[in-house]
Design a protein around this motif. Structure first.
Motif, short mmCIF file in Angstrom:
data_model
loop_
_atom_site.label_atom_id
_atom_site.label_comp_id
_atom_site.label_asym_id
_atom_site.label_seq_id
_atom_site.Cartn_x
_atom_site.Cartn_y
_atom_site.Cartn_z
N MET A 24 -9.72 4.20 -2.58
CA MET A 24 -9.27 3.91 -1.27
C MET A 24 -9.58 5.71 -0.97
SD MET A 24 -7.38 2.92 1.30
CE MET A 24 -6.34 1.57 0.35
N ILE A 25 -10.34 6.00 0.09
CA ILE A 25 -10.88 7.24 0.75
C ILE A 25 -9.99 7.64 1.86
CG2 ILE A 25 -12.89 8.45 1.40
CD1 ILE A 25 -14.64 6.59 0.00
N PHE A 30 -5.29 16.38 5.49
CA PHE A 30 -4.01 16.55 5.04
C PHE A 30 -3.53 15.96 3.71
CE2 PHE A 30 -4.05 16.46 9.79
CZ PHE A 30 -3.64 17.75 10.23
N GLU A 31 -2.47 16.29 3.09
CA GLU A 31 -1.98 15.70 1.90
C GLU A 31 -1.50 14.28 2.24
OE1 GLU A 31 -0.39 19.06 -1.16
OE2 GLU A 31 1.01 18.01 0.18
N LEU A 32 -1.49 13.47 1.32
CA LEU A 32 -0.84 12.26 1.41
C LEU A 32 0.57 12.31 0.45
CD1 LEU A 32 -3.78 11.59 2.36
CD2 LEU A 32 -3.10 9.44 1.49
N PRO A 33 1.65 11.87 1.13
CA PRO A 33 1.84 11.82 2.43
C PRO A 33 2.02 13.00 3.23
CG PRO A 33 4.12 11.38 1.26
CD PRO A 33 2.85 11.48 0.42
N PRO A 34 1.41 13.08 4.55
CA PRO A 34 1.66 14.32 5.20
C PRO A 34 2.92 14.71 5.35
CG PRO A 34 1.06 12.62 6.70
CD PRO A 34 1.24 11.86 5.57
N GLU A 35 3.40 16.03 5.48
CA GLU A 35 4.53 16.59 5.69
C GLU A 35 5.17 16.47 7.44
OE1 GLU A 35 5.24 20.22 4.10
OE2 GLU A 35 4.96 19.74 2.04
N GLY A 36 4.01 16.68 8.27
CA GLY A 36 4.35 16.42 9.48
C GLY A 36 3.26 15.72 10.27
N VAL A 48 -1.37 2.76 0.33
CA VAL A 48 -1.61 2.80 -1.04
C VAL A 48 -0.19 2.27 -1.98
CG1 VAL A 48 -1.83 4.72 -2.81
CG2 VAL A 48 -3.42 4.35 -0.92
N ASP A 49 1.14 2.82 -1.56
CA ASP A 49 2.22 2.68 -2.11
C ASP A 49 2.27 1.04 -2.17
OD1 ASP A 49 2.28 5.23 -2.81
OD2 ASP A 49 3.80 5.56 -1.26
N GLN A 50 2.12 0.46 -1.21
CA GLN A 50 2.61 -0.92 -0.98
C GLN A 50 1.55 -1.78 -1.81
OE1 GLN A 50 4.71 -2.95 1.06
NE2 GLN A 50 5.81 -0.77 0.96
N LEU A 51 0.04 -1.38 -1.88
CA LEU A 51 -0.85 -2.05 -2.81
C LEU A 51 -0.39 -1.98 -4.20
CD1 LEU A 51 -4.18 -1.00 -0.80
CD2 LEU A 51 -2.93 -3.45 -1.15
N VAL A 52 0.07 -0.79 -4.88
CA VAL A 52 0.10 -0.60 -6.28
C VAL A 52 1.58 -1.40 -6.46
CG1 VAL A 52 1.26 0.88 -7.74
CG2 VAL A 52 -0.82 1.84 -6.00
N ALA A 53 2.43 -1.32 -5.58
CA ALA A 53 3.71 -2.23 -5.58
C ALA A 53 3.36 -3.82 -5.83
CB ALA A 53 4.72 -2.13 -4.38
N CYS A 54 2.30 -4.11 -5.13
CA CYS A 54 1.79 -5.63 -5.23
C CYS A 54 0.94 -5.77 -6.56
CB CYS A 54 0.96 -6.07 -4.04
SG CYS A 54 1.95 -5.80 -2.43
N GLY A 55 0.68 -4.88 -7.38
CA GLY A 55 0.16 -4.99 -8.52
C GLY A 55 -1.42 -4.71 -8.69
N HIS A 56 -1.78 -3.93 -7.54
CA HIS A 56 -3.37 -3.66 -7.62
C HIS A 56 -3.39 -2.00 -8.15
CE1 HIS A 56 -3.92 -7.14 -5.14
NE2 HIS A 56 -3.24 -6.67 -4.43
N GLU A 57 -4.68 -1.93 -8.57
CA GLU A 57 -4.88 -0.58 -9.23
C GLU A 57 -5.85 0.04 -8.04
OE1 GLU A 57 -7.56 1.19 -12.93
OE2 GLU A 57 -6.97 -1.02 -12.84
N VAL A 58 -5.14 1.46 -7.46
CA VAL A 58 -5.96 2.13 -6.79
C VAL A 58 -6.46 3.48 -7.22
CG1 VAL A 58 -5.34 3.21 -4.37
CG2 VAL A 58 -4.46 0.88 -4.93
N THR A 59 -7.78 3.81 -6.96
CA THR A 59 -8.08 5.15 -7.12
C THR A 59 -8.18 5.78 -5.71
OG1 THR A 59 -9.40 4.50 -9.13
CG2 THR A 59 -10.10 6.59 -7.70
N LEU A 60 -7.41 6.86 -5.51
CA LEU A 60 -7.37 7.56 -4.17
C LEU A 60 -8.23 8.89 -4.09
CD1 LEU A 60 -5.88 8.00 -1.27
CD2 LEU A 60 -4.18 9.14 -2.39
N VAL A 61 -9.22 9.03 -3.16
CA VAL A 61 -9.84 10.25 -2.95
C VAL A 61 -9.05 10.96 -1.69
CG1 VAL A 61 -12.00 11.11 -2.33
CG2 VAL A 61 -11.90 8.97 -3.81
N ALA A 69 1.59 6.46 -4.95
CA ALA A 69 1.64 5.76 -6.20
C ALA A 69 0.53 5.47 -6.81
CB ALA A 69 2.54 4.45 -6.05
N ALA A 70 -0.66 5.87 -6.23
CA ALA A 70 -1.92 5.37 -6.69
C ALA A 70 -2.10 6.05 -8.21
CB ALA A 70 -3.24 6.45 -5.88
N GLN A 71 -2.75 5.14 -8.95
CA GLN A 71 -2.62 5.35 -10.52
C GLN A 71 -3.76 6.34 -10.78
OE1 GLN A 71 -2.87 2.43 -9.06
NE2 GLN A 71 -1.92 0.71 -10.36
N HIS A 72 -4.62 6.60 -10.03
CA HIS A 72 -5.90 7.48 -10.32
C HIS A 72 -6.21 8.16 -9.15
CE1 HIS A 72 -6.70 4.79 -13.66
NE2 HIS A 72 -6.83 3.79 -12.74
#
Length: 377
Positions: A24-25, A30-36, A48-61, A69-72
């Protein structure tokens, strides 16, 4: 062939299928999640959080601290270069280069790119790349993605957006979503109406003021006035209209906007351009607040005319509709937000789209990964 992805909310999206490995790019600003401020970042973070909650493995850039909640996590900038937006494209180029370097050796099923420059490198991957069209498809933006051709699979956030540029390599439509549970529901509304957004002629707060005044309603305005064009428009077209019945409360943070949505009799949304979505619409609905809007962009897809709001072709009908919002049921607005624009609905839509792309259903042929596998065999 274009597939409009809709969500089956009766079955968890990962109940019967193997987990996916997703790159996921995010944009670099801004940061994730953004403050404003940071609408795209808010959507990507929630997905990202929803996909991880569904059991997927996410690498976030992304940039800054990883609050998902991205694992990487691949950090592009220690501090997000937010102050450089509009002044240089270099952060986008740096992001693209870092994403290409970091993801190239990973065992991924699919890459989901939400940046601007990143899709330029999609053709060098063995995995398919899907790109969400967060921005308008007119002008240079549409031309850019047309020139990328079939190297990227493009996801729309509304059918209206797809109609504006039918020549793009669309593979589906997944509307944006919000965390409906985080928005307070209020059945009993106050007498004033709300406009919230970015101050510019396309968003037309001046028309919202006119409609509210002609309807005899006080209007509250909320939105940012930080860029030069916004300041110029506000000083010329909005400031002279302020008074006892027109109040500007500044840029609303997460808490204030929820209070405003919940209390307002309706959200007035007289946009004058083909906006591809409009996050304020499901946010208002989540609070049980109906919408009075013009029929531009995605409005007819989001507002159910006569049920969750009124779609108005001209000023006369805008004025009349403001006087009729008491006829609409706040519970129906909230239920519609839950059924169509909640986060699990969006995640289910994207998962189905990913699997369709991997199966070759959307493109009508094998994905690059499949083609490579067949050649090796």
């Amino acid at each position: 062939m274009t597939t409009t992805v809709t969500a089956d909310t009766t079955t968890p999206p990962s109940a019967t299928t193997a987990p996916l490995k997703i790159g996921m790019i995010a944009p670099p600003w801004f940061e994730l999640p953004p403050e404003g401020y940071g609408g795209i970042e808010a959507v990507v973070s929630a997905l990202v959080d929803q996909l991880v909650a569904c059991g997927h493995e996410v690498t976030l850039v992304a940039s800054g601290h990883n609050g998902t909640a991205a694992q990487h996590f691949v950090r592009v900038y220690e501090e997000p270069p937010s102050e450089r937006i509009g002044f240089t494209v270099m952060p986008e180029l740096v992001l693209a280069a870092e994403a290409d370097r970091a993801l190239s050796d990973l065992d991924l099923d699919i890459v989901h790119d939400n940046s601007s420059a990143g899709p330029l490198l999609a053709g060098g991957r063995t995995q398919p790349t899907v790109v969400t069209m967060h921005n308008p498809v007119s002008g240079d933006n549409g031309d850019y993605y047309q020139r990328l051709g079939t190297k990227v699979r493009i996801v729309a956030i509304s059918r209206a957006q797809m109609r504006q540029c039918p020549g793009l390599n669309w593979v589906g439509c997944v509307p944006n979503a919000i965390d409906v549970s985080s928005f307070p529901f209020e059945e009993h509304k106050q007498d004033w109406v709300l406009w919230i957004g970015r101050f510019c002629p396309d968003k037309a707060p001046h028309l919202a003021i006119e409609a509210a005044r002609r309807a005899g309603r006080r209007i509250v305005l909320a939105g940012k006035v930080s860029e030069a064009a916004e300041k110029c428009y506000f000083d010329k077209s909005i400031r002279p209209l302020l008074g006892p019945d027109v109040e500007y409360v500044g840029e609303a943070d997460a808490q204030l906007k929820r209070e405003l949505y919940a209390k307002a009799a309706c959200l007035v949304f007289p946009i004058q351009w083909e906006e591809p979505f409009g996050m304020v619409l499901p946010e208002a609905l989540a609070c049980g607040t109906p919408i009075v809007a013009t029929p531009r962009g995605a409005v007819p897809e989001i507002v159910r005319d006569g049920e969750t709001g009124f779609i108005c072709a001209d000023m006369e009908t805008l004025v009349s509709a403001i006087g009729r919002v008491g006829e609409l049921d706040p519970h129906a607005c909230r239920m519609d937000a839950e059924l169509r624009f909640d986060l699990p609905v969006m995640a289910a839509g994207y998962e189905r789209l990913y699997r369709n792309v991997l199966a070759g259903c959307c493109s009508g042929g094998p994905t690059p990964t499949q083609a490579a596998g067949r050649a090796a065999a």
